[in-house]
Design an enzyme around this catalytic site. Structure first.
Site, short mmCIF file in Angstrom:
data_model
loop_
_atom_site.label_atom_id
_atom_site.label_comp_id
_atom_site.label_asym_id
_atom_site.label_seq_id
_atom_site.Cartn_x
_atom_site.Cartn_y
_atom_site.Cartn_z
CG ASN A 6 3.73 32.74 31.87
OD1 ASN A 6 3.12 33.58 32.53
ND2 ASN A 6 3.71 32.73 30.55
CG HIS A 9 -2.39 33.30 34.45
ND1 HIS A 9 -3.21 34.14 33.70
CD2 HIS A 9 -1.96 32.36 33.59
CE1 HIS A 9 -3.27 33.69 32.46
NE2 HIS A 9 -2.51 32.63 32.37
CG HIS A 42 2.37 37.15 26.38
ND1 HIS A 42 1.53 36.24 25.81
CD2 HIS A 42 2.59 38.10 25.43
CE1 HIS A 42 1.24 36.60 24.57
NE2 HIS A 42 1.86 37.74 24.32
NE ARG A 44 -2.69 38.47 25.18
CZ ARG A 44 -2.79 37.27 24.62
NH1 ARG A 44 -2.25 36.22 25.21
NH2 ARG A 44 -3.42 37.10 23.49
NE ARG A 48 -5.71 39.23 27.16
CZ ARG A 48 -6.08 38.29 26.29
NH1 ARG A 48 -6.15 37.05 26.68
NH2 ARG A 48 -6.37 38.59 25.06
CD GLU A 68 5.01 33.51 26.78
OE1 GLU A 68 3.85 33.93 26.65
OE2 GLU A 68 5.28 32.48 27.40
CB THR A 99 -0.45 31.75 23.12
OG1 THR A 99 -0.02 32.84 23.92
CG2 THR A 99 0.19 31.83 21.76
CD GLU A 149 7.86 28.22 25.11
OE1 GLU A 149 8.63 29.16 25.40
OE2 GLU A 149 6.74 28.08 25.62
CG HIS A 189 0.21 26.94 25.77
ND1 HIS A 189 -1.07 26.48 25.94
CD2 HIS A 189 0.12 28.28 25.70
CE1 HIS A 189 -1.90 27.50 25.95
NE2 HIS A 189 -1.20 28.62 25.82
N1 PXP Z 1 4.76 29.31 26.47
C1 PXP Z 1 4.10 30.24 25.74
C2 PXP Z 1 4.70 30.72 24.48
C3 PXP Z 1 2.87 30.78 26.20
O1 PXP Z 1 2.21 31.69 25.47
C4 PXP Z 1 2.36 30.34 27.44
C5 PXP Z 1 1.10 30.93 27.96
O2 PXP Z 1 1.31 32.25 28.28
C6 PXP Z 1 3.10 29.38 28.16
C7 PXP Z 1 4.29 28.87 27.63
C8 PXP Z 1 2.64 28.88 29.48
O3 PXP Z 1 1.45 28.19 29.33
P1 PXP Z 1 0.63 27.76 30.60
O4 PXP Z 1 0.20 28.98 31.31
O5 PXP Z 1 -0.50 26.96 30.03
O6 PXP Z 1 1.57 26.92 31.45
#
Ligand code: PXP
Length: 234
Positions: A6, A9, A42, A44, A48, A68, A99, A149, A189
């Site tokens: 992901n 960030h 994601h 959003r 953001r 996402e 999330t 997921e 997550h």
């Molecule tokens: N899966 C989903 C559905 C999420 O919303 C997120 C966070 O954006 C992640 C996985 C990844 O989570 P993390 O950034 O804590 O690894």
């Protein structure tokens, strides 16, 4: 077990100054050179981190995008325009930092069934981000999702407190139940370099990990951060 990275960030950091650094497309190219299965973003409602243009640019790289998204018609239209490899439907609240929990599929079965129809008809794989709750799994199967997921956030928080056995058991039972009702299982997550090894105790196809990999990359670079995680989930 495969890894989806992901990259939200990286965009968070870029947006802190409003410029182009760190360049998301460059980062995506480096990650795609590693043995990762998907790039997750994601988009959003408040944009953001990931912006629409990021999605278009990374789509042009031919990346397997796992988008996402909240179940809104605005984002559905964007998904139908770019046709990502997969979408993961998540709950979204404007004020949340990230999330915060799984989607209530059970409580909005018919709405979600209709919502995912055009995506499925266009060949996009559909996943539901849910807590390890059997009624949510049954509902995900009912609406015709391809994947779930499993939300590992509660497990990850419990791990921090040194008491994750119960949460891990819930995830394991959920993964077995989901497989038995014909769903493919991903998880994600809050997973990090310390707790990710627990995921090997269950049958999960892909882990979606963002924050810990991007954080680690500050110290060792994105390529090494991804490789280290790949090594841990082998
Ligand atoms: N899966 C989903 C559905 C999420 O919303 C997120 C966070 O954006 C992640 C996985 C990844 O989570 P993390 O950034 O804590 O690894």
């Amino acid at each position: 077990m495969k890894l989806g990275v992901n990259i939200d960030h990286i965009a968070t950091l870029r947006n802190a100054r409003g410029g182009v650094e760190p360049n998301l497309v460059e980062a995506a190219k480096i990650i795609l050179n590693e043995d990762v299965s998907t790039l997750t973003m994601h988009l959003r409602e408040d944009r953001r981190h990931i912006k629409d243009q990021d999605l278009f640019d990374i789509n042009k790289l031919g990346a397997r995008i796992n988008l996402e998204m909240a179940a809104t018609s605005e984002i559905q239209q964007i998904a139908l325009n770019i046709l990502p490899y997969s979408v993961c439907i998540v709950p979204e609240r404007r004020m949340e930092v990230t999330t915060e929990g799984g989607l209530d599929v059970y409580g909005q079965k018919e709405k979600l069934k209709e919502f995912i129809k055009p995506l499925k008809e266009n060949g996009v794989l559909v996943s539901m981000f849910i807590d390890p709750d059997l009624s949510q799994i049954e509902a995900s199967s009912y609406i015709g999702a391809d994947y779930i997921e499993l939300h590992t956030g509660t497990f990850s928080n419990a791990f921090e407190k040194g008491v994750c056995t119960n949460e891990l058991d819930k995830l394991k039972k959920a993964a077995v139940f989901a497989k038995n009702v014909g769903l493919k299982v991903n998880a994600g997550h809050g997973l990090n370099y310390e707790n990710v090894h627990f995921m090997k105790q269950m049958e999960v196809l892909e882990l979606n990990i963002g924050h810990s990999i991007i954080s680690r990359s500050v110290f060792v670079g994105i390529q090494k951060a991804v490789r280290e995680m790949l090594e841990l989930i082998k």
